[in-house]
Write a protein that holds these residues in place. Structure first.
Motif, mmCIF file in Angstrom:
data_model
loop_
_atom_site.group_PDB
_atom_site.id
_atom_site.type_symbol
_atom_site.label_atom_id
_atom_site.label_comp_id
_atom_site.label_asym_id
_atom_site.label_seq_id
_atom_site.Cartn_x
_atom_site.Cartn_y
_atom_site.Cartn_z
ATOM 1 N N ASN A 32 25.769 38.346 45.728
ATOM 2 C CA ASN A 32 24.516 37.930 45.944
ATOM 3 C C ASN A 32 23.460 38.844 46.366
ATOM 4 O O ASN A 32 22.248 39.042 46.086
ATOM 5 C CB ASN A 32 24.392 36.580 46.508
ATOM 6 N N ASP A 33 24.090 39.664 47.410
ATOM 7 C CA ASP A 33 23.115 40.865 48.183
ATOM 8 C C ASP A 33 22.993 41.994 47.203
ATOM 9 O O ASP A 33 22.256 42.839 47.673
ATOM 10 C CB ASP A 33 24.183 41.169 49.148
ATOM 11 N N LEU A 34 23.596 42.156 46.085
ATOM 12 C CA LEU A 34 23.136 43.097 45.308
ATOM 13 C C LEU A 34 21.489 43.360 44.883
ATOM 14 O O LEU A 34 20.809 42.158 44.845
ATOM 15 C CB LEU A 34 24.084 43.428 44.004
ATOM 16 N N ASP A 35 21.052 44.549 44.799
ATOM 17 C CA ASP A 35 20.109 44.859 44.260
ATOM 18 C C ASP A 35 19.703 45.072 42.905
ATOM 19 O O ASP A 35 20.172 46.278 42.103
ATOM 20 C CB ASP A 35 19.419 46.027 45.055
ATOM 21 N N SER A 36 19.438 43.934 42.112
ATOM 22 C CA SER A 36 19.313 44.001 40.769
ATOM 23 C C SER A 36 20.707 44.294 40.101
ATOM 24 O O SER A 36 20.856 45.056 39.197
ATOM 25 C CB SER A 36 18.315 45.248 40.161
ATOM 26 N N GLY A 37 21.590 44.104 40.627
ATOM 27 C CA GLY A 37 23.209 44.223 40.106
ATOM 28 C C GLY A 37 23.710 45.383 40.809
ATOM 29 O O GLY A 37 24.909 45.654 40.501
ATOM 30 N N VAL A 38 23.166 46.114 41.528
ATOM 31 C CA VAL A 38 23.414 47.420 42.113
ATOM 32 C C VAL A 38 23.625 47.603 43.762
ATOM 33 O O VAL A 38 22.747 46.636 44.422
ATOM 34 C CB VAL A 38 22.403 48.606 41.864
ATOM 35 N N TYR A 39 24.646 48.105 44.135
ATOM 36 C CA TYR A 39 25.117 47.960 45.646
ATOM 37 C C TYR A 39 24.187 48.655 46.255
ATOM 38 O O TYR A 39 23.686 49.845 46.016
ATOM 39 C CB TYR A 39 26.363 48.514 45.995
ATOM 40 N N SER A 69 29.107 43.882 38.192
ATOM 41 C CA SER A 69 29.236 44.287 36.907
ATOM 42 C C SER A 69 29.673 45.676 36.521
ATOM 43 O O SER A 69 29.328 46.419 37.513
ATOM 44 C CB SER A 69 27.971 43.918 36.129
ATOM 45 N N THR A 70 30.002 45.924 35.315
ATOM 46 C CA THR A 70 30.444 47.283 35.176
ATOM 47 C C THR A 70 29.053 48.241 35.145
ATOM 48 O O THR A 70 29.112 49.122 35.641
ATOM 49 C CB THR A 70 30.972 47.470 33.640
ATOM 50 N N GLU A 71 28.148 47.621 34.552
ATOM 51 C CA GLU A 71 26.703 48.373 34.751
ATOM 52 C C GLU A 71 26.193 48.559 35.979
ATOM 53 O O GLU A 71 25.979 49.489 36.537
ATOM 54 C CB GLU A 71 25.632 47.595 34.034
ATOM 55 N N GLY A 72 26.217 47.430 36.935
ATOM 56 C CA GLY A 72 25.977 47.586 38.100
ATOM 57 C C GLY A 72 27.043 48.650 39.039
ATOM 58 O O GLY A 72 26.236 49.207 39.700
ATOM 59 N N LEU A 73 27.975 48.785 38.458
ATOM 60 C CA LEU A 73 29.098 49.230 39.329
ATOM 61 C C LEU A 73 28.891 51.007 38.872
ATOM 62 O O LEU A 73 28.742 51.928 39.944
ATOM 63 C CB LEU A 73 30.366 49.369 38.964
ATOM 64 N N GLY A 105 33.834 53.555 44.460
ATOM 65 C CA GLY A 105 33.656 53.037 43.258
ATOM 66 C C GLY A 105 34.244 53.480 41.953
ATOM 67 O O GLY A 105 34.413 52.720 41.071
ATOM 68 N N TYR A 106 34.564 54.948 42.146
ATOM 69 C CA TYR A 106 35.228 55.465 40.919
ATOM 70 C C TYR A 106 36.501 54.738 40.354
ATOM 71 O O TYR A 106 36.988 54.596 39.371
ATOM 72 C CB TYR A 106 35.143 56.871 40.951
ATOM 73 N N GLU A 107 37.253 54.459 41.553
ATOM 74 C CA GLU A 107 38.562 53.904 41.322
ATOM 75 C C GLU A 107 38.274 52.419 40.463
ATOM 76 O O GLU A 107 39.196 52.369 39.368
ATOM 77 C CB GLU A 107 39.313 53.663 42.612
ATOM 78 N N GLU A 108 37.430 51.869 41.007
ATOM 79 C CA GLU A 108 37.588 50.583 40.179
ATOM 80 C C GLU A 108 36.737 50.781 38.703
ATOM 81 O O GLU A 108 37.303 50.404 37.887
ATOM 82 C CB GLU A 108 36.312 49.727 41.034
ATOM 83 N N LEU A 109 35.859 51.845 38.711
ATOM 84 C CA LEU A 109 35.185 52.001 37.370
ATOM 85 C C LEU A 109 35.915 52.630 36.412
ATOM 86 O O LEU A 109 35.998 52.063 35.358
ATOM 87 C CB LEU A 109 34.008 53.324 37.723
ATOM 88 N N TRP A 110 37.219 53.503 36.696
ATOM 89 C CA TRP A 110 37.972 53.822 35.592
ATOM 90 C C TRP A 110 38.867 52.734 35.373
ATOM 91 O O TRP A 110 39.438 52.921 34.198
ATOM 92 C CB TRP A 110 39.012 54.845 36.350
ATOM 93 N N ARG A 111 38.912 51.517 36.011
ATOM 94 C CA ARG A 111 39.700 50.487 35.437
ATOM 95 C C ARG A 111 39.173 49.595 34.544
ATOM 96 O O ARG A 111 39.699 48.871 33.898
ATOM 97 C CB ARG A 111 40.203 49.460 36.735
ATOM 98 N N ARG A 112 37.651 49.700 34.563
ATOM 99 C CA ARG A 112 37.008 48.670 33.637
ATOM 100 C C ARG A 112 37.167 49.123 32.234
ATOM 101 O O ARG A 112 36.979 50.096 31.814
ATOM 102 C CB ARG A 112 35.268 48.835 34.187
#
Lengths: 255, 120
Positions: A32-39, A69-73, A105-112
């Protein structure tokens, strides 16, 4: 007796429902605290801290990594405050390796599983043909820097070696189109501004063992450096890579 | 010069690979350097990023001068700060190009820290 049991069951049932609703109502969604989906990185808290302390503060919480979301990530990785340090190494690849090690963030991104398609969609949105004279040099520099960040991440093995045939065709075609625009606007992109797209095209051909490119790559130290380290390459080298890419694109289309 | 170690907080560590010129180490080894072709927009952006980095962190780094496309950090540290020419002097640390300075030459590696700077 049966009535009493029923009553007790009902009480337990309602107690369970009320407890569940209370827990759900009280627990806060970390996304909920993300800024337009971005950390949102705590840059204010990091002010005046050492680099090592800042990097610790900039770690994205595990709960956020699970719900973003993947886009947010992807956009969170691109906007990582120390991403600017990609420029502090001897090549963009070495700069990326340094940052990949710091940003969790990359470790999670590579898993998406949808990362490739989301990247293609995001890259498509970047406007390479904007009217550059409407902006200041600094704004243009920031814009090119942002494009380079997208391309630098897309040029990594975790993306390029994970492409489906369709994604590979889409990405290759798209990057080649963008590279052609860059060539026309070379005064705005400069040599380093073209390094990322050239690296993506080259690496895809390299990983597919495309013989004409492979032969050139193995025989040309400058091209090897440009591809492996993501460094700028002179105009003639760029032209060669673009010509190889045109031919390779036809092969991809006919697969 | 006995030895020195320069700690650099630098941006613009890279340039592209057209080697056309050379400079010499103190013991006369040949080093390849190139001319930069980076855009003014990117250079201004890097300068802003470097200034922001210094402002954001406690590092002891100080700004030495405005950003320039004439030379990069390696060239400043190893050549220009010792009085070398600063025109079209981009020095890449690729292969053994830069390491000649501390391989059988006037410099050697040390773990002690001497000073810090950044040049855009």
């Amino acid at each position: 007796m049966i009535t009493k049991q029923n009553q007790m069951s009902k009480i337990l049932y309602y107690f369970f429902i009320i407890s569940l609703l209370t827990i759900l109502g009280c627990s806060k969604d970390p996304c909920n605290d993300l800024d337009s989906g971005v950390y949102k990185y705590p840059e204010k808290e990091a002010k005046g801290k050492s680099l090592a302390e800042s990097i610790e503060l900039y770690r994205i919480p595990e709960q956020v990594l699970q719900c973003i979301s993947t886009e947010g990530l992807i956009l969170s990785c691109i906007s990582y405050p120390e991403m600017r340090m990609i420029w502090t190494r001897n090549s963009l690849q070495q700069g990326f390796d340094y940052i990949e090690d710091k940003c969790n963030g990359y470790e999670e991104l590579w898993r998406r599983e949808d990362k490739n398609q989301v990247f293609i969609d995001l890259y498509l949105l970047l406007d390479f043909e904007r009217n550059w004279t409407d902006f200041t040099d600094l704004e243009n520099g920031q814009y090119v820097d942002n494009i380079i960040r997208h391309e630098l991440i897309m040029a990594q093995d975790e993306i390029l070696m994970d492409l489906t045939d369709n994604e590979k065709l889409d990405l290759f075609q798209l990057v080649l189109e963008k590279q052609k625009v860059k060539k026309l606007k070379s005064q705005d992109f400069g040599v380093l501004g073209m390094a990322g797209s050239i690296a993506i095209l080259s690496r895809i051909m390299l990983y597919d063992q495309y013989p004409p490119f492979l032969e050139k790559y193995e025989d040309n130290w400058g091209m090897m450096v440009a591809v492996d380290l993501i460094q700028g390459i002179h105009e003639m080298g760029r032209e060669e890579i673009m010509n190889f890419s045109e031919d390779f694109l036809e092969i991809l289309k006919n697969k | 010069m006995p030895y020195k170690k320069i700690f650099t907080i630098v941006f613009l560590a890279m340039s592209f690979n057209i080697y056309g010129q050379t400079i010499k180490t103190p013991k006369n080894q040949t080093i390849s350097v190139s001319a930069s072709r980076d855009t003014p927009a990117l250079i201004i952006q890097w300068e802003a990023q470097a200034a922001s980095w210094i402002n954001q962190h406690s590092s002891g780094a100080v700004r030495k001068a405005s950003a320039t496309s004439n030379y990069n950090c390696h060239a400043y540290a190893w050549h220009i700060s010792d009085g070398g020419d600063d025109e079209d002097c981009w020095l890449n640390n690729i292969g053994t190009n830069l390491s000649k300075y501390w391989t059988n030459d006037a410099y050697s590696i040390t773990s002690s820290r001497a000073n810090s700077h950044f040049n855009g």
